[in-house]
Design an enzyme around this catalytic site. Structure first.
Site, PDB file in Angstrom:
ATOM      1  N   ARG A  35       0.818  -1.222   0.000  1.00 26.18           N
ATOM      2  CA  ARG A  35       0.000   0.000   0.000  1.00 26.18           C
ATOM      3  C   ARG A  35       0.849   1.267   0.000  1.00 26.18           C
ATOM      4  NH1 ARG A  35      -3.235  -3.792   3.148  1.00 26.18           N
ATOM      5  NH2 ARG A  35      -1.744  -3.331   4.770  1.00 26.18           N
ATOM      6  N   GLU A  90       5.845 -10.543  15.311  1.00 30.28           N
ATOM      7  CA  GLU A  90       5.386 -11.056  16.607  1.00 30.28           C
ATOM      8  C   GLU A  90       5.814 -12.531  16.749  1.00 30.28           C
ATOM      9  OE1 GLU A  90       1.246 -10.441  17.036  1.00 30.28           O
ATOM     10  OE2 GLU A  90       1.198 -11.199  19.103  1.00 30.28           O
TER      11      GLU A  90
HETATM   12  P1  AMP Z   1       4.742  -2.759  11.260  1.00 32.41           P
HETATM   13  O1  AMP Z   1       5.968  -3.321  10.630  1.00 32.41           O
HETATM   14  O2  AMP Z   1       4.295  -3.512  12.490  1.00 32.41           O
HETATM   15  O3  AMP Z   1       4.837  -1.271  11.507  1.00 32.41           O
HETATM   16  O4  AMP Z   1       3.552  -3.000  10.235  1.00 32.41           O
HETATM   17  C1  AMP Z   1       3.420  -2.171   9.150  1.00 32.41           C
HETATM   18  C2  AMP Z   1       2.902  -2.874   7.920  1.00 32.41           C
HETATM   19  O5  AMP Z   1       1.882  -3.838   8.199  1.00 32.41           O
HETATM   20  C3  AMP Z   1       2.287  -1.850   6.996  1.00 32.41           C
HETATM   21  O6  AMP Z   1       2.787  -2.103   5.691  1.00 32.41           O
HETATM   22  C4  AMP Z   1       0.795  -2.053   7.106  1.00 32.41           C
HETATM   23  O7  AMP Z   1       0.208  -2.015   5.841  1.00 32.41           O
HETATM   24  C5  AMP Z   1       0.603  -3.409   7.773  1.00 32.41           C
HETATM   25  N1  AMP Z   1      -0.264  -3.353   8.989  1.00 32.41           N
HETATM   26  C6  AMP Z   1       0.125  -3.587  10.261  1.00 32.41           C
HETATM   27  N2  AMP Z   1      -0.889  -3.475  11.122  1.00 32.41           N
HETATM   28  C7  AMP Z   1      -1.981  -3.138  10.391  1.00 32.41           C
HETATM   29  C8  AMP Z   1      -3.365  -2.844  10.699  1.00 32.41           C
HETATM   30  N3  AMP Z   1      -3.830  -2.884  11.968  1.00 32.41           N
HETATM   31  N4  AMP Z   1      -4.190  -2.523   9.691  1.00 32.41           N
HETATM   32  C9  AMP Z   1      -3.721  -2.476   8.410  1.00 32.41           C
HETATM   33  N5  AMP Z   1      -2.451  -2.735   8.056  1.00 32.41           N
HETATM   34  C10 AMP Z   1      -1.580  -3.061   9.021  1.00 32.41           C
END
Ligand code: AMP
Length: 174
Positions: A59, A96
């Site tokens: 995205r 996680e």
């Molecule tokens: P992080 O690495 O944990 O910051 O996760 C970021 C990536 O995971 C991004 O590319 C988001 O598109 C996706 N992502 C993580 N959590 C969500 C959520 N609650 N809703 C939508 N996309 C998420």
């Protein structure tokens, strides 16, 4: 001008129990909301001289490319392993449960290029932090990191050091 958060749909328990998934397709299908999102991101970084945008799969490609078109600068994709055809460098990061990887083409950034990193959502910050490492390894000069959405309760920003991190919509709980 509308309240961008009113265009985001939270889907409970997707892709697994306990996750409130922030669905941006409801924003993307609205022309005014999509344009406003891109324009607001552009405005937040208007003081910077950006030369290339690095967008994170998938995205981050949507907002990153729109911004690159608006500014007439290049776009560089950061992708999941095995998708980029030429020579890449790889960065592993913690999930996680387990680990994941992101890749970038080795010749996508030249030393000193002024880079803005874009993704749709900042959660734990793992993906963005790994992307920072890839850009640094290629000598890119990171000017900032921009997101449409930030889940502030996950403190992802803490993993992004002292870079300028901006988001347009904040959620302080699932
Ligand atoms: P992080 O690495 O944990 O910051 O996760 C970021 C990536 O995971 C991004 O590319 C988001 O598109 C996706 N992502 C993580 N959590 C969500 C959520 N609650 N809703 C939508 N996309 C998420």
């Amino acid at each position: 001008m509308s309240d961008l958060s009113s265009h985001i749909r939270t889907v409970p328990d997707f892709p697994k129990t306990g996750i409130g998934f922030k669905d941006i397709t409801t924003l993307l299908k609205d022309g005014n909301a999509l344009r406003q999102s891109v324009d607001e991101l552009a405005e937040k970084f208007s003081g910077k001289e950006i030369e290339k945008i690095v967008g994170i799969e998938a995205r981050g490609f949507i907002f990153g490319t729109a911004l690159a078109y608006k500014w007439n600068v290049g776009f560089v994709p950061v992708r999941k392993p095995g998708k980029l055809p030429a020579e890449t460098i790889t960065q592993e990061y913690e999930l996680e449960y387990g680990t994941d990887k992101v890749e970038i083409h080795k010749d996508a950034i030249s030393p000193g290029d002024k880079i803005l990193i874009i993704d749709d959502l900042l959660a734990t910050g793992g993906t963005a932090a790994a992307t920072v490492e890839l850009v640094k390894e290629l000598g890119g000069d990171i000017q900032g990191i921009g997101f449409l959405i930030e889940l502030t309760f996950l403190n992802g920003r803490q993993r992004l050091g002292n870079y300028e991190v901006i988001s347009l919509i904040e959620y302080d709980s699932e």
